[in-house]
Design an enzyme around this catalytic site. Sequence first.
Site, PDB file in Angstrom:
ATOM      1  CE  LYS A  11      35.684  35.001  35.819  1.00 51.80           C
ATOM      2  NZ  LYS A  11      36.443  34.504  36.448  1.00 51.80           N
ATOM      3  CG  ASP A 137      38.837  37.525  33.511  1.00 51.54           C
ATOM      4  OD1 ASP A 137      39.168  36.490  32.701  1.00 51.54           O
ATOM      5  OD2 ASP A 137      38.642  37.153  34.652  1.00 51.54           O
TER       6      ASP A 137
HETATM    7  O1  C5P Z   1      44.065  41.412  32.675  1.00 54.73           O
HETATM    8  P1  C5P Z   1      43.916  41.694  34.376  1.00 54.73           P
HETATM    9  O2  C5P Z   1      43.982  43.212  34.407  1.00 54.73           O
HETATM   10  O3  C5P Z   1      42.428  41.285  34.740  1.00 54.73           O
HETATM   11  O4  C5P Z   1      44.792  40.878  34.731  1.00 54.73           O
HETATM   12  C1  C5P Z   1      45.348  41.222  36.339  1.00 54.73           C
HETATM   13  C2  C5P Z   1      46.533  40.651  36.434  1.00 54.73           C
HETATM   14  O5  C5P Z   1      46.351  39.080  36.525  1.00 54.73           O
HETATM   15  C3  C5P Z   1      47.700  40.835  35.350  1.00 54.73           C
HETATM   16  O6  C5P Z   1      48.361  41.885  35.815  1.00 54.73           O
HETATM   17  C4  C5P Z   1      48.610  39.450  35.789  1.00 54.73           C
HETATM   18  O7  C5P Z   1      49.361  39.726  36.707  1.00 54.73           O
HETATM   19  C5  C5P Z   1      47.331  38.368  35.829  1.00 54.73           C
HETATM   20  N1  C5P Z   1      47.060  37.840  34.748  1.00 54.73           N
HETATM   21  C6  C5P Z   1      47.939  36.975  34.131  1.00 54.73           C
HETATM   22  N2  C5P Z   1      47.505  36.270  32.867  1.00 54.73           N
HETATM   23  C7  C5P Z   1      46.214  36.343  32.288  1.00 54.73           C
HETATM   24  C8  C5P Z   1      45.238  37.376  33.047  1.00 54.73           C
HETATM   25  C9  C5P Z   1      45.605  37.804  34.333  1.00 54.73           C
HETATM   26  O8  C5P Z   1      49.060  36.784  34.325  1.00 54.73           O
HETATM   27  N3  C5P Z   1      45.961  35.608  31.625  1.00 54.73           N
END
Ligand code: C5P
Length: 294
Positions: A11, A137
């Site tokens: 994406k 995501d």
């Molecule tokens: O949700 P995901 O595991 O992909 O996110 C990885 C890291 O990115 C999270 O631990 C956080 O530190 C950061 N993140 C965030 N806000 C979001 C998505 C991700 O702070 N909306």
Amino acid sequence: MTEIELLSPAKINLYLAVTGRREDGFHSLISLVAPLTFGDRVTVSVEPGESGIELECSRAGIPLDKGNLAWRAASAFLEAFDIQASVRIGIDKKIPVGAGLGGGSSNAATMLLALTKLFEVADSKKVTKIAESLGSDCPLFLRSVPQVMRGRGEQLDSIGDNARASLARRQLVLFKPSFGIATPWAYRTLAADPSAYTKQEAAEAAIKSWKDGDVGLEGLLFNSFERAIGKKYGAIPLLLKRIRDSIGSACLMSGSGSCCYALAEDSDVERIRALVVDCWGNNAFFRVSRIEDI
Ligand code: C5P
């Protein structure tokens, strides 16, 4: 049916405004995100019997166990639907890691879609919940169409037929330097300078004026991470500026980087490739792709 092969698309974020930090530590965002025709190929086969998950990947260095989001997706699916089966997963990896192209999340969502088909599961709400639990995501990859993400990424809205038609099959080039960027680091860096957050009303207004046709896609492209990341990784803004100045193509970093893209007509592709090689060297990743819409 016991085996299925699916595209696990990359994406790009055509617009990404991080609007603040939430109490749960995640960030709230508003993003126009689009799947691409470029991606990994995921093959999944299942056999009834004792539960077990085996994962193979064409690229070395990718975790083959619960460290891999696709493995975790399979495990969560079997548990949620109380299914006993052995699952074999093959990932033909093309999407670079640490790129902001959502490769891991896409593989996980594609796993869920594959298992949904193979086990003829109808409870799409439960599948969406599993996707949400795997990563911010992940849910967006359950539908191969451009969407607007809100919340921490799990609130997804369609963009309407006209906006969709204006994006469908649009050509772009992807290019990534040899280094990747870790998403948690990128969010921490942004949080250290709250002036980098975008006001929610401004973000909503930007998306609305694009959807209403008042601003073209080129005028919409924006990424809250670009300035903060550019301070440490100067090679990124340097190349983007050269592409904007000398070719005039609209270009941006995707997600938390380090992959970037430029909207490119056929006649721009080789000129952009030459600038990428000039700034980032021959080892830089470079691909021509299109926005997917199925
Ligand atoms: O949700 P995901 O595991 O992909 O996110 C990885 C890291 O990115 C999270 O631990 C956080 O530190 C950061 N993140 C965030 N806000 C979001 C998505 C991700 O702070 N909306």
